[in-house]
Enzyme design. Structure first.
Site, PDB file in Angstrom:
ATOM      1  NE  ARG A 163      -4.006   2.072   2.325  1.00 37.55           N
ATOM      2  CZ  ARG A 163      -4.018   2.613   3.258  1.00 37.55           C
ATOM      3  NH1 ARG A 163      -3.580   2.328   4.705  1.00 37.55           N
ATOM      4  NH2 ARG A 163      -5.152   3.485   3.291  1.00 37.55           N
ATOM      5  CG  HIS A 189      -1.482   5.361  -0.201  1.00 37.63           C
ATOM      6  ND1 HIS A 189      -2.254   5.717   1.095  1.00 37.63           N
ATOM      7  CD2 HIS A 189      -2.221   4.787  -0.821  1.00 37.63           C
ATOM      8  CE1 HIS A 189      -3.173   5.226   1.031  1.00 37.63           C
ATOM      9  NE2 HIS A 189      -3.343   4.582   0.061  1.00 37.63           N
ATOM     10  CB  VAL A 218       0.793  11.735  -3.449  1.00 41.23           C
ATOM     11  CG1 VAL A 218       0.929  13.079  -3.020  1.00 41.23           C
ATOM     12  CG2 VAL A 218      -0.361  10.828  -3.114  1.00 41.23           C
ATOM     13  CG  HIS A 249      -8.091  -3.542  -1.386  1.00 40.52           C
ATOM     14  ND1 HIS A 249      -8.960  -2.811  -1.360  1.00 40.52           N
ATOM     15  CD2 HIS A 249      -6.878  -2.906  -0.886  1.00 40.52           C
ATOM     16  CE1 HIS A 249      -8.595  -1.850  -1.546  1.00 40.52           C
ATOM     17  NE2 HIS A 249      -7.316  -1.847  -1.186  1.00 40.52           N
TER      18      HIS A 249
HETATM   19  C1  HEM Z   1      -8.967   1.544  -5.790  1.00 39.49           C
HETATM   20  C2  HEM Z   1      -9.058   2.447  -5.093  1.00 39.49           C
HETATM   21  C3  HEM Z   1      -8.530   2.165  -3.570  1.00 39.49           C
HETATM   22  C4  HEM Z   1      -9.215   2.466  -2.489  1.00 39.49           C
HETATM   23  C5  HEM Z   1     -10.448   3.430  -2.306  1.00 39.49           C
HETATM   24  C6  HEM Z   1      -8.559   1.666  -1.530  1.00 39.49           C
HETATM   25  C7  HEM Z   1      -8.866   2.212  -0.068  1.00 39.49           C
HETATM   26  C8  HEM Z   1      -8.265   1.482   0.874  1.00 39.49           C
HETATM   27  C9  HEM Z   1      -8.674   1.689   2.501  1.00 39.49           C
HETATM   28  C10 HEM Z   1      -9.970   2.354   2.932  1.00 39.49           C
HETATM   29  C11 HEM Z   1      -7.832   0.558   3.153  1.00 39.49           C
HETATM   30  C12 HEM Z   1      -7.784   0.389   4.581  1.00 39.49           C
HETATM   31  C13 HEM Z   1      -7.167   1.722   5.504  1.00 39.49           C
HETATM   32  C14 HEM Z   1      -7.634   1.380   6.827  1.00 39.49           C
HETATM   33  O1  HEM Z   1      -8.777   1.364   7.212  1.00 39.49           O
HETATM   34  O2  HEM Z   1      -6.492   1.942   7.550  1.00 39.49           O
HETATM   35  C15 HEM Z   1      -7.003   0.015   2.257  1.00 39.49           C
HETATM   36  C16 HEM Z   1      -5.939  -0.856   2.573  1.00 39.49           C
HETATM   37  C17 HEM Z   1      -5.248  -1.445   1.675  1.00 39.49           C
HETATM   38  N1  HEM Z   1      -4.761  -1.181   0.584  1.00 39.49           N
HETATM   39 FE1  HEM Z   1      -6.173   0.119  -0.749  1.00 39.49          FE
HETATM   40  N2  HEM Z   1      -7.310   1.171  -1.921  1.00 39.49           N
HETATM   41  C18 HEM Z   1      -7.381   1.371  -3.098  1.00 39.49           C
HETATM   42  C19 HEM Z   1      -6.594   0.500  -3.990  1.00 39.49           C
HETATM   43  C20 HEM Z   1      -5.191   0.026  -3.464  1.00 39.49           C
HETATM   44  C21 HEM Z   1      -4.311  -0.446  -4.551  1.00 39.49           C
HETATM   45  C22 HEM Z   1      -4.052   0.197  -5.930  1.00 39.49           C
HETATM   46  C23 HEM Z   1      -3.264  -0.927  -3.838  1.00 39.49           C
HETATM   47  C24 HEM Z   1      -1.743  -1.785  -4.291  1.00 39.49           C
HETATM   48  C25 HEM Z   1      -1.994  -1.913  -5.376  1.00 39.49           C
HETATM   49  C26 HEM Z   1      -3.883  -0.978  -2.347  1.00 39.49           C
HETATM   50  C27 HEM Z   1      -3.297  -1.848  -1.242  1.00 39.49           C
HETATM   51  C28 HEM Z   1      -3.635  -1.923  -0.035  1.00 39.49           C
HETATM   52  C29 HEM Z   1      -3.705  -2.821   0.856  1.00 39.49           C
HETATM   53  C30 HEM Z   1      -2.314  -3.954   0.786  1.00 39.49           C
HETATM   54  C31 HEM Z   1      -4.338  -2.536   2.082  1.00 39.49           C
HETATM   55  C32 HEM Z   1      -4.167  -3.100   3.406  1.00 39.49           C
HETATM   56  C33 HEM Z   1      -2.991  -2.293   4.179  1.00 39.49           C
HETATM   57  C34 HEM Z   1      -2.412  -2.515   5.731  1.00 39.49           C
HETATM   58  O3  HEM Z   1      -3.083  -3.795   6.015  1.00 39.49           O
HETATM   59  O4  HEM Z   1      -1.715  -2.038   6.077  1.00 39.49           O
HETATM   60  N3  HEM Z   1      -4.987  -0.347  -2.522  1.00 39.49           N
HETATM   61  N4  HEM Z   1      -7.214   0.618   1.069  1.00 39.49           N
END
Ligand code: HEM
Ligand code: NAG
Ligand code: NAG
Length: 317
Positions: free
Chosen positions: A61, A65, A69, A192
């Site tokens: 993630r 991020h 940006v 995810h």
């Molecule tokens: C498509 C739009 C996306 C949205 C709206 C989104 C949103 C989110 C949200 C809300 C969380 C949970 C954060 C929290 O509650 O602390 C999350 C976690 C995560 N996202 Fe996304 N995300 C998106 C795309 C991506 C992409 C493109 C990747 C990587 C290629 C990604 C990788 C991850 C990972 C691996 C987590 C878990 C992180 C952890 O457990 O520390 N996300 N994302």
């Protein structure tokens, strides 16, 4: 011996050419200047993911991020200064994004053997690739030669990082602004399949959305009360949270995704067919996910003599 050093010379010339040609990365960028780079990153990540698999997710993630940006320039790693509000306290990052200390640990090991040579941005790209493969997903060749930004922007982070409340058209628009199409969006969202979200990120989906399996919504409400418990954690993929597989897409098809934005990919919209494809074909998913990670890693780069090679990933030199 002669052909060995000729080989090294050729690689050195290639990487010089690569750094001279603006905005072009190369897999051999550090072949001469830091030959052990990839094995150092891999060994730190193997230890980290072995101890805490979720940290692999967090590093994946971090790469997203960073790239969304102002490009993949390690701007996300910069701490606030008296004159600059960085990205760590942006809406999508504060109390949420993690893994900064992992990048610091890799950077200090890399600095010990290759001083002032390897960018923080390239370390993030390699660590994300290794996280995916260590969690059981595909691997790919990471193109290298990114340089680090001297500044970061909380406003750019707030404007570019999509929130979980986004609908499919906003997601498509935000990804298109980065040169990523519907296929990239749908494949990248497959990340995810690992990691976790806080109650505050998925509460509206399990309390107010219609397109969610009622039994699943009840199950998640138990960990996420209507008020309070904002930071309670739930895996994004309830079937196999530490395994980089296609169960994320299977969950979408039975309306058991945790985030509103995820379920938007399977809600009688343009991504439905891709979700069906990935749910039944790990090889199609692996192919599209790796291609999309390479594309994402190529957003608005600093190369050549732009930016700098930061010595400490948390502050500009
Ligand atoms: C498509 C739009 C996306 C949205 C709206 C989104 C949103 C989110 C949200 C809300 C969380 C949970 C954060 C929290 O509650 O602390 C999350 C976690 C995560 N996202 Fe996304 N995300 C998106 C795309 C991506 C992409 C493109 C990747 C990587 C290629 C990604 C990788 C991850 C990972 C691996 C987590 C878990 C992180 C952890 O457990 O520390 N996300 N994302
Ligand atoms: C999606 O969200 C955008 C921005 O919030 C909004 O303008 C648009 O009307 C929404 N589209 C649909 C189909 O709900
Ligand atoms: C990366 O971007 C550059 C310039 O925008 C482009 O020329 C190059 O083909 C891209 N490379 C990849 C692997 O997408």
């Amino acid at each position: 011996m002669a052909s060995f050093s000729n080989g090294l010379l050729a690689v050195a010339i290639l990487s010089l050419l690569a750094s001279a040609a603006h905005a072009q990365l190369s897999p051999a960028f550090y072949a001469v200047t830091c030959p052990d780079l990839e094995s150092v990153v891999r060994s730190v990540m193997a230890q980290v993911v072995g101890q805490d698999p979720r940290m692999g997710a967090s590093v994946i993630r971090l790469f997203f991020h960073d790239c969304f940006v102002n490009g993949c320039d390690a701007s996300v790693l910069l701490d606030d200064t008296p004159t600059m509000r960085g990205e760590k306290n942006a809406m999508g990052n504060m109390n949420s994004l993690r893994g900064y200390e992992i990048i610091d640990a890799i950077k200090s090991r890399v600095e010990a053997s290759c001083r002032a040579t390897v960018s923080c941005a390239d370390i993030v790209a390699l660590a994300a690739r290794d996280s995916v493969s260590l969690l059981g997903g595909p691997s790919w060749t990471v193109l290298l030669g990114r340089r680090d930004a001297r500044t970061a922007s909380v406003d750019a982070a707030n404007a570019n990082l999509p929130p979980a409340s986004d609908n499919i058209s906003s997601l498509v628009t935000k990804f298109a602004a980065k040169g990523l199409d519907l296929r990239d969006l749908t494949a990248l969202s497959g990340a995810h399949t690992v990691g976790a979200a806080r109650c505050s990120s998925f509460r509206p989906h399990v309390y107010s959305d219609a397109n969610v399996d009622p039994a699943f919504a009840m199950f998640r409400r138990r960990i996420c009360p209507a008020t309070g418990g904002d930071s309670n954690l739930v895996p994004l993929d309830s079937t196999s949270p530490n395994r980089f597989d296609v169960s994320y897409y299977r969950d979408l098809m039975v309306r058991r995704s945790l985030l509103h934005s995820d379920q938007e990919l399977f809600n009688n919209g343009p991504a439905d067919d891709l979700v069906r494809l990935y749910s039944s074909s790990g090889s199609a998913f692996n192919r599209d996910f790796t291609a999309a990670m390479v594309k994402m890693g190529n957003i608005s780069l600093l190369t050549g003599s732009d930016g700098e090679i930061r010595l400490d990933c948390r502050r500009a030199n």
